[in-house]
Each structure stands twice: as C-alpha cells, then as structure tokens.
Design a protein around this motif. Sequence first.
Motif, mmCIF file in Angstrom:
data_model
loop_
_atom_site.group_PDB
_atom_site.id
_atom_site.type_symbol
_atom_site.label_atom_id
_atom_site.label_comp_id
_atom_site.label_asym_id
_atom_site.label_seq_id
_atom_site.Cartn_x
_atom_site.Cartn_y
_atom_site.Cartn_z
ATOM 1 N N VAL A 139 -26.649 11.193 7.476
ATOM 2 C CA VAL A 139 -26.554 9.580 6.763
ATOM 3 C C VAL A 139 -27.557 9.553 8.505
ATOM 4 O O VAL A 139 -28.389 10.092 9.012
ATOM 5 C CB VAL A 139 -25.694 9.392 7.623
ATOM 6 N N GLY A 140 -28.969 9.083 7.442
ATOM 7 C CA GLY A 140 -30.243 8.801 8.286
ATOM 8 C C GLY A 140 -30.816 9.934 8.884
ATOM 9 O O GLY A 140 -30.876 11.320 7.912
ATOM 10 N N GLN A 195 -21.518 0.513 10.900
ATOM 11 C CA GLN A 195 -22.795 0.908 10.423
ATOM 12 C C GLN A 195 -23.212 2.274 9.615
ATOM 13 O O GLN A 195 -22.579 3.014 9.780
ATOM 14 C CB GLN A 195 -23.636 0.722 12.209
ATOM 15 N N PRO A 196 -24.864 2.067 9.087
ATOM 16 C CA PRO A 196 -24.690 3.388 8.865
ATOM 17 C C PRO A 196 -25.365 4.617 9.290
ATOM 18 O O PRO A 196 -26.433 4.882 9.728
ATOM 19 C CB PRO A 196 -26.168 2.710 7.960
ATOM 20 N N THR A 254 -19.200 6.284 11.390
ATOM 21 C CA THR A 254 -18.819 6.073 10.956
ATOM 22 C C THR A 254 -18.014 6.788 9.872
ATOM 23 O O THR A 254 -17.102 6.709 9.132
ATOM 24 C CB THR A 254 -19.544 4.896 9.900
ATOM 25 N N GLY A 277 -28.249 3.847 -0.200
ATOM 26 C CA GLY A 277 -28.227 3.582 1.255
ATOM 27 C C GLY A 277 -27.587 1.936 1.777
ATOM 28 O O GLY A 277 -28.712 1.012 2.341
ATOM 29 N N PRO A 305 -24.802 -0.540 2.303
ATOM 30 C CA PRO A 305 -23.569 -0.428 3.579
ATOM 31 C C PRO A 305 -21.873 0.363 2.907
ATOM 32 O O PRO A 305 -21.714 0.777 1.771
ATOM 33 C CB PRO A 305 -22.971 -2.345 3.142
ATOM 34 N N LEU A 306 -22.295 0.601 4.912
ATOM 35 C CA LEU A 306 -20.740 1.142 4.778
ATOM 36 C C LEU A 306 -18.977 0.762 4.663
ATOM 37 O O LEU A 306 -18.539 0.979 4.853
ATOM 38 C CB LEU A 306 -20.423 2.572 5.402
ATOM 39 N N GLY A 324 -20.913 1.623 -1.362
ATOM 40 C CA GLY A 324 -21.110 2.190 -0.636
ATOM 41 C C GLY A 324 -20.168 2.895 0.187
ATOM 42 O O GLY A 324 -20.098 4.549 0.424
ATOM 43 N N HIS A 362 -27.384 9.841 2.644
ATOM 44 C CA HIS A 362 -27.338 8.373 3.052
ATOM 45 C C HIS A 362 -28.697 7.821 3.809
ATOM 46 O O HIS A 362 -29.306 7.926 5.048
ATOM 47 C CB HIS A 362 -26.073 8.104 3.611
ATOM 48 N N GLY A 407 -29.687 5.622 4.992
ATOM 49 C CA GLY A 407 -30.121 4.774 6.226
ATOM 50 C C GLY A 407 -30.224 3.360 5.971
ATOM 51 O O GLY A 407 -29.626 2.544 4.924
ATOM 52 N N ARG A 408 -31.940 2.365 5.702
ATOM 53 C CA ARG A 408 -31.811 1.778 4.998
ATOM 54 C C ARG A 408 -32.672 1.737 3.869
ATOM 55 O O ARG A 408 -32.865 3.088 3.370
ATOM 56 C CB ARG A 408 -33.150 0.783 5.743
#
Length: 467
Positions: free
Chosen positions: A20-21, A52-53, A57, A175, A177-178, A183, A200, A202-203
């Motif tokens: 994630v990111g 949040q990503p 989370t 990418g 929303p979680l 998402g 994931h 992120g953006r």
Amino acid sequence: MDLLPALSGRYPDRHDAIRVGPDETSWESLLGAATAVADRIAGAPAVAVQAQPALETVIAVVAGLLAGVPVVPVPPDAGPMERDHLLSDSGAPMLLAAGTLPGPVPVPVVPVDATARSATRYPEPAGTGTALILYTSGTTGAPKGVLLTRDAIAADLDALAQLWDWTAGDTLAHGLPLYHVHGLVLGVLGALRTGSRLVHTGRPTAAAYAQAGGSLYFGVPTVWSRVCQEPPAARQLAGARLLVSGSAALPAPVFERLTELTGHRPVERYGMTETLITVSARAGGPTWPGVVGKPVPGIETRLAGERGEPVPADGESIGELQVRGATLFAGYLNLPEATANAYTEDGWFRTGDVATIDADGVHRIVGRSSTDLIKSGGYRIGAGEVENALLAHPEVREAAVIGAPHDDLGQEIVAYVVAGTVSAGELIDFVANQLAVHKRPRTVHLVESLPRNAMGKVQKRRLTGAP
C-alpha cells in the motif's frame, strides 16, 4: 467458512504480498500485526477504522475480521458531523488509525502499530455474523449503516473470482478508497480470498497504474478517463490480463479509447453497498460500452414497472432493477422499517436503479430512477443514453443529463456539459441527429466542471434544476 484463506497458509507467501503506497508486508506479517490489534479490540460491539490509503488500514480491517468485531470504515475526509454520526450510530467505542487525528474525536483513537505481533489464534467467526458496517451516502437523510455478513462477502468474491478468472497467480492493482465496496471488499478482501498479490497505488494516477505491474486492474470511470489522457502510461497496461470498471457507468468514448490504448476491452460490473456486486461481464466474454453483463452466480434479477408490474426482457423496455440472492446485506443497522421498505412483498431488493435486460439476460444500467429516468412528453428516457450521445461529440469531455420540471412536458431534458469550442445549440442538434428527436436536450449548460464524489460519480442533485 474461512473468509481470508491467504492468511491461513493456503497459498505460498511472499514478502511483498500486500503493498500500500510505499509500505509492503507478507501475509504472515499482516496476520501477526492484525492479531496484535485484534487482542486489543476483541469483545467490542464494533470498531471504527480511519480508512486512509495506508497499510495500517488493511491491518485494522483484518483485525476486526479476525476478532469477529464488525468494522466501520470512516472516510478520511469525513467532516466532524459525518464522522461523529458513524461513530455514535454504530456504537463503535474506539477509532483505529495510523496515527493521531486533528481535532476532538468523541471516542478514543487507538494507533495501529504495523510492527506489533501476536500469536493468538482466534476461531473463525460465524458466517452469518456482521463483518462490515458500510454507510450509504445519505442523499435522502443521515447515512444508514449497511450490515454485510461474512457469508455474503465470501459468496460475492467467489462469484467474481469465477467470472474474472481471478486466481493466486494474479497481481491486483488499484488506487481506490478503502471505505467502499469497490476498494475495500473487492480491492483488499478479494486479494486475501483469492491469494492474489495486492498493489494499492495510493493515489490512482495514470503513472501509478502504469508502474504497478498488475495483471488485474480495478478503476472507476474518472480513473480510466485520466489514464486515457496519458497515452504512454495507458499503453503500459497492455501487459495486464483484465481491466475492470465500476461504481458508475463508463462513458463510451472512454471505453473505446481505453481499448485502443491498452488492447483490452474493459469489463464493467454493477452493484450497490446493500447488494455487493450482482451483475458483471465475464473475462474473455463479449463486452460493450454501457453493458454490465449478466447476474453473477447466486443472484437473480428482474425488472419492475412503476406499479410493480413485470417489464419484458426485450433489451429496450426500461424498469427498476430488483435483485435477490446470496450477496445481499442483512439489513440497515437499527432501522427495521427502512430494511422492510427496501424489499418488495415477495422478497426482492429494490435497487432504485433503472435498467434494461435483453433476451440473453444481458443488463444495461440506465441510471438512478430518481435522477436518471426522465419522463418527458409521455416518453420514458434514460439519461445515460443522452449522455453517451453528447460524449460522442469530439469537443465534449464530460456530460450529465437530468430531468427538470416543465409545465407542459412534465420534465424537460437538461444537459450540463464540459466542452471545448462548441455551442449549446450545436450540441442540441448533434443529439437530435443521433437519437430520436424527443431525446434531445431542451437546454444545454456549458460548465467548467461537474460535481463528483470520491468514487467519481456525478452528484446530479447538486446540479441546478435537478428535481
């Protein structure tokens, strides 16, 4: 039923099973970190998660699932009023987060430590138990908590894995929303159920998608539109196996441009928070713009008219889509009357969406009955058909169509369009030359942008003139 078999050793592990990111982890490490959180929340009536990503989370959501505690995802951009409603309505006594949060929060904020580990083993909770409480957008009042069971989630993910040939050999990239079905349920729990690697981004930028190295990509129309605006990045998705679009209709021009750049005809699917994904096109099957395919295994669908009468499956007649089957929610939290009203007397869930079904069972979603079914001069017109006609004009980038009150017609077709050098009159004539004349917009407003929510859906009720 083992909801998340990737965490029970069913599939070979790897150090970067989830990324994630910039952060990554193996399934074994995820299990240890999530279990450490589960030790802190076990026995709670519910637990809220600042969604949040971030890897934290994923850890927090898995912790709730391990401990059998219903998880309440909280959008990271939720204002104090929305956040406090979710906390009080769900009864969550704490909020799990990656760190401290600004401003006062009415419950304790518990930081999630990604490096913590626990070897506790929790028994698999009952499949009929609530796994997630996802809140609706609240367009007709305060957001309602949708109760999703473990069995419903498992049934839906298994059906989609079958339709999309989704296996442990895939790398899922997105990418999104979680805190939504797309998402979180599909995009995180789906990977943990199928054993696929998860990236994931992120953006959800075009560059991030190009660099993700996915074989399976999830996106919403806004994401795919932005990918198409950067052709070099889009072409790097040619090596993927499947591109999936959902959460709103993919405009025909974006569908065709994405196909041209990547070599893949995207698969569209349809669902709601209350139903999960109920209709989808198949991997390797025929796909067309605006068509979402057939019901997933375990789901039945039908169309109903305004008085509840059956609507024929002829590919042209429009009716409210109603569904029933294994993926449906267990009800709205503490709202038995609202739950009862969501169903017909014979047990079908009223989606509130308007669709057509052809003789082969292929579905096309017209839109929401409240905003996308326009009754003008005795005709029933789907806003999506007019929007696609407008988007076919080379100068049009975005379009949203509504029905506005009209003394003579009942409603008149009004379009809001983001475009280049073209006049409103030219656009009206353009639509009239493509569709039946009664489907042309009576008024076209040229605007700088359209109001959208986090998932890229146009918020038509914010357009002036919407009923």
